[in-house]
Write an enzyme that holds these catalytic residues in place. Structure first.
Site, PDB file in Angstrom:
ATOM      1  CE  LYS A 121      -3.784  -2.221   2.526  1.00 43.99           C
ATOM      2  NZ  LYS A 121      -4.691  -2.414   1.407  1.00 43.99           N
ATOM      3  CD  GLU A 205      -4.899   5.419   4.270  1.00 40.13           C
ATOM      4  OE1 GLU A 205      -6.095   5.407   4.658  1.00 40.13           O
ATOM      5  OE2 GLU A 205      -4.527   4.879   3.219  1.00 40.13           O
ATOM      6  CG  HIS A 240     -11.801  -1.945   9.156  1.00 44.60           C
ATOM      7  ND1 HIS A 240     -12.043  -0.595   8.981  1.00 44.60           N
ATOM      8  CD2 HIS A 240     -11.246  -2.076  10.398  1.00 44.60           C
ATOM      9  CE1 HIS A 240     -11.640   0.057  10.058  1.00 44.60           C
ATOM     10  NE2 HIS A 240     -11.162  -0.810  10.924  1.00 44.60           N
ATOM     11  NE  ARG A 302      -8.388  -9.575  -4.106  1.00 43.19           N
ATOM     12  CZ  ARG A 302      -9.477  -9.029  -3.612  1.00 43.19           C
ATOM     13  NH1 ARG A 302     -10.616  -9.109  -4.282  1.00 43.19           N
ATOM     14  NH2 ARG A 302      -9.454  -8.378  -2.451  1.00 43.19           N
TER      15      ARG A 302
END
Length: 632
Positions: A121, A205, A240, A302
């Site tokens: 990420k 973040e 999440h 994907r």
């Protein structure tokens, strides 16, 4: 320019619903299908669906579905000339993709270089920033020292989000609201990330207060063409994990759609993408969806679990597109030829118990009936076993209608009609989500479920109509081996004698009257004589005799904290002799790819610890023994 390479036999390096989904398209295209399976999946539905099946190892994923060598050997043994990775497992493993092509097989997925570019990420966000794609403010640095990360969190400003660098699916992710919570959250995120991905590195973040999860389906071929198939909204999440997804995103105007889809196409081009991919964005929904308040989050290299909603509004088969692109063909349509119509919504049906904190529910699925009128992509059928080894999703229900309101209503009714027993599901919870006034109004963000948890719990007790249905069932004569009740086939009761019956629900007496006939509720009788009434996605189990005296004890109220499912003990958070309060975390158990925190059922003192970190436990095993004390 790539040349066409015919595909004649596809091995799906996966299991469950996605394997069955790929097989369905392959059959329609006249392509042979090959399944792989672990010992736990020897009799699974995806194995029965395939033309050929090959065993690849024991139940644990690391010994089977994550073994690239075993999968490649299976492809050689079965004569497959292409491998589709599905989602999860090895689907975003660049080394596996390289091994597939090195073996002379066709990889139905993106180039290994693109997988690597988007796999971490922090590196992906840096790459996107260089390409001019807007990214979320945060920390992407190499310094992983706990102190350095804590200082960066303070610089960003709380609340912050800790995310696994190699993560996905909510694993290795923690929200932190204050400095004092950071160290514990970091430890938990790293532990979960290491277990799931073999990499405990994290990034930070800024936490968006009202985040919406917006993603764009992209497709690219080996001839340089890239298109988007519009956006999806996946904001309804729990821990999440996506629960309900829809397309198009509610409240998305033309200008914002143009900006976010253009950014997604730009992201795909930046990494030389080929095949199906999803570019995920986080949007600040505090002032509605705006182009300047949407940032790149990650790219999934994907096919996504939620791809059916895109298929429904666009009228396309994305698996067919994957196969054709992998074979070297050009994209079937240009961007100008792609349009969407109506609204589609998907609900993920999980084998879990909402009444027990959404703990996974495992075992033989004696009765399983999905409703007509919606698309149902299921991984199991009646008689199959839901094991503790893999993801608990057992089906996806997808509606498509001219309007969002109609699609939501259609799917809510479908979730209400789900019948599963004795394995528990979240069907009732899903129906409550879909029917919630705020969700219908489009007032949704990723905190929706947490905010409305009490409203979404569903009925904990059966309605009078369900009690009547159970009473009628209890008075049906000749419940013997020749009776249709013994076939575990649900049927509906619409009449019966006015008879008062004494029933037991969860060990407690519940008087019921058969007058009225049960209002059309679906009822079945289990092998042991239990009467099961299905209502609003839930299954209420009645008996006509009281529970045995020795069965009336031994629950959490007696201070014995037991494993709700087989799993591995990740952490023990108390010591023998320690004083604990009701609700205090005691043990962290890992099962079905997630961590589950078991808490104290009462105020008390730890009398004994029966486990330590690393222990494997069976369902029902006593983990902690508590002696009750008065609360201070």
């Amino acid at each position: 320019m790539a040349s066409a390479r015919p595909i004649t036999a596809i091995l799906v390096a996966n299991r469950g619903e996605i394997a069955r989904r790929v097989f369905a398209t392959a059959r329609r295209m006249g392509i042979a299908t090959v399944a792989v399976y672990s010992d736990a999946d020897a009799d699974a539905a995806h194995v029965r669906d395939a033309d050929r099946a090959v065993r690849i190892g024991p139940a644990a994923a690391r010994d089977s579905y994550l073994r690239a060598d075993a999968i490649l050997q299976a492809a050689r043994e079965a004569g497959a000339d292409a491998i589709h990775p599905g989602y999860g497992f090895l689907s975003e493993n660049a080394e596996f993709a390289e091994a597939v092509t090195a073996a002379g097989l066709t990889w139905i997925g993106p180039p290994p270089a693109a997988i690597r570019a988007m796999g971490l990420k922090d590196a992906a966000k840096a790459l996107m920033a260089e390409a001019g794609v807007p990214v979320t403010p945060g920390y992407l640095g190499e310094n992983q020292a706990a102190g350095a990360l804590a200082r960066e969190a303070a610089r960003i400003g709380y609340p912050v989000l800790i995310k696994a660098v190699a993560g996905g699916g909510g694993k290795g992710m923690r929200r932190v609201d204050a400095t004092g919570e950071f160290d514990a959250a970091l430890t938990a995120a790293r532990r979960e990330a290491a277990a799931a991905f073999g990499d405990d590195r994290v990034l930070l973040e800024t936490y968006v207060a009202r985040p919406r999860h917006i993603e764009v389906q992209v497709f690219a071929d080996a001839h340089g063409d890239v298109v988007h198939l519009f956006e999806r909204d996946c904001s309804l999440q729990r821990r999440h994990q996506k629960v309900i997804e829809e397309a198009p995103a509610p409240g998305m105007d033309t200008a914002t759609r143009a900006a976010v889809t253009a950014a997604a196409v730009q992201a795909a081009r930046a990494v030389g993408y080929v095949g199906a991919g999803t570019v995920e964005f986080i949007a600040d929904a505090s002032e509605g969806l705006r182009p300047d308040r949407i940032w790149f989050m990650e790219m999934n290299t994907r096919l996504q679990v939620e791809h059916p909603v895109t298929e429904m509004i666009c009228g396309l088969d994305l698996v067919e597109w994957q196969i054709r692109v992998a074979a070297g063909e050009a994209l079937p349509l240009t961007q100008a030829e792609i349009a969407f119509e109506g609204h589609a919504v998907e609900a993920r049906l999980y084998a879990e118990n909402p009444a027990a904190g959404f703990l996974p529910s495992t075992g033989r699925l004696d009765h399983f009936r999905l409703p007509d009128g919606v698309r149902a992509d299921a991984s199991v059928e009646a008689g199959d076993v839901v094991t503790p080894y893999y993801d608990p999703m057992i089906a996806k229900l997808i509606s498509h209608a001219p309007t969002r309101e109609a699609a939501l209503m259609q799917l809510a009714e479908a979730c209400d009609a789900v019948e599963a027993w004795p394995v528990k599901t979240n069907a009732g919870f899903l129906a409550c989500c879909l029917a919630h006034p705020d969700f219908i109004a489009g007032d949704v963000d990723t905190g929706f479920i947490a905010r409305h948890q009490d409203d979404l719990a569903g009925a904990e007790t059966p309605s009078p109509a369900a009690l009547q249905a159970a009473a009628v069932a209890a008075t049906v004569p000749e419940r013997d081996e020749a009776s249709p009740w013994r076939e575990l086939a649900g049927f509906r009761l619409n009449g019966g004698p006015a008879t008062e019956v004494h029933l037991f629900l969860n060990g407690r007496p519940v008087p019921a009257d058969a007058a009225g006939g049960g209002g059309g509720r679906s009822v079945l009788l289990a092998e042991d004589g239990e009467i099961v009434v299905f209502e609003h996605g839930a299954a209420f189990t009645f008996t006509t005799t009281p529970p045995r005296a020795d069965a009336a004890h031994g629950g959490a109220a007696d201070g014995q904290v037991r494993a709700p499912m087989p799993g591995r003990v990740i952490a023990v958070q108390v010591e023998a002799g320690a004083k604990v309060a009701r609700g205090q975390p005691l043990v962290v158990l890992e099962a079905m790819k997630m961590e589950h925190v078991l808490t104290a059922p009462l105020d008390g003192r730890v009398e004994a610890l029966a486990v330590k970190a690393g222990d494997q436990v069976i369902e029902g095993a006593t983990l902690v023994s508590l002696a009750a004390t008065d609360a201070d």
